[in-house]
Design a protein around this motif. Structure first.
Motif, PDB file in Angstrom:
ATOM      1  N   SER A  54     -57.264 -33.302  -9.392  1.00  0.00           N
ATOM      2  CA  SER A  54     -58.206 -34.078  -8.585  1.00  0.00           C
ATOM      3  C   SER A  54     -57.707 -33.957  -7.292  1.00  0.00           C
ATOM      4  O   SER A  54     -56.609 -33.668  -6.980  1.00  0.00           O
TER       5      SER A  54
ATOM      6  N   SER B 114     -58.734 -41.974  -5.662  1.00  0.00           N
ATOM      7  CA  SER B 114     -59.429 -40.473  -5.961  1.00  0.00           C
ATOM      8  C   SER B 114     -60.532 -40.328  -5.386  1.00  0.00           C
ATOM      9  O   SER B 114     -61.256 -41.033  -5.123  1.00  0.00           O
TER      10      SER B 114
ATOM     11  N   GLN C 163     -62.540 -38.433  -8.621  1.00  0.00           N
ATOM     12  CA  GLN C 163     -62.854 -39.074  -9.976  1.00  0.00           C
ATOM     13  C   GLN C 163     -63.149 -40.474  -9.625  1.00  0.00           C
ATOM     14  O   GLN C 163     -62.420 -41.044  -9.243  1.00  0.00           O
TER      15      GLN C 163
END
Length: 188
Positions: free
Chosen positions: A104, A132, A135
């Motif tokens: 990620s 993030s 995500q």
């Protein structure tokens, strides 16, 4: 005046218990800062490494590009803030839903404070926030606080509190990996 600074840290925690689960945790950080002369600003990079069976992590590798500003730099203290972007690569000890690893992208916002009196006392505190970018809804927090006390001669004691939080850990692992450690040592 120095223009380059490298900070390295490593900790290992191994706990074996007949009554409960064993704990294995390896954590390392490296930070490079290139100071822009006369401005208080810097740029550079960081790399964090974490292995934690509490969070089912065989390895989390997080390299980042950062830029920041030194807020305080005296002979007794240093404080700075930074921000940047990282690539978070995670490999898991036990797969969940056939997922063994994931990658990620995250933003990184960090702060660090060191207060020291040479050869006797030092306190280091850092807080890093990883929201993030790839995500939805996931974020991580890393908090570390270490107090080092020189008792007499070359004998010292240090106390560390750490907390590694993940809002969306893999599987049913706990969101927090936290602990307190006490170390005694002799420096030469």
């Amino acid at each position: 005046r120095e223009l380059n600074q490298i900070d390295l840290a490593w900790s290992t925690l191994l706990n074996r218990s007949d009554q409960g689960s064993n704990t294995t945790r390896y954590n390392g950080q490296a930070m490079y800062r290139r100071l822009i002369e006369g401005s208080g600003w810097f740029y550079g990079g960081t790399v964090d490494i974490l292995r934690s069976n509490q969070q089912n992590l065989k390895l989390r590798l997080t390299p980042a590009a950062i830029a920041g500003r030194t807020l305080v730099h005296t002979n007794r203290s240093e404080a700075f803030l930074w921000a940047g972007v990282d690539l978070n690569r995670e490999w898991f000890l036990e797969p969940v839903d056939n997922v063994t690893d994931q990658t990620s992208t995250e933003a990184i916002i960090g702060s660090s404070l060191s207060i020291f009196h040479f050869d006797s006392t030092q306190m280091d505190t850092s807080l890093v926030f990883y929201p993030s970018l790839s995500q939805a809804g996931r974020y991580r927090l890393d908090f570390n606080n270490t107090l080092y006390l020189d008792l007499w001669g070359d004998f010292y004691v240090s106390f560390t509190f750490y907390d590694n939080f993940d809002s969306q850990p893999q599987g049913d692992t706990p969101k927090n990996d936290m602990g307190v450690t006490t170390s005694f040592g002799w420096s030469v």
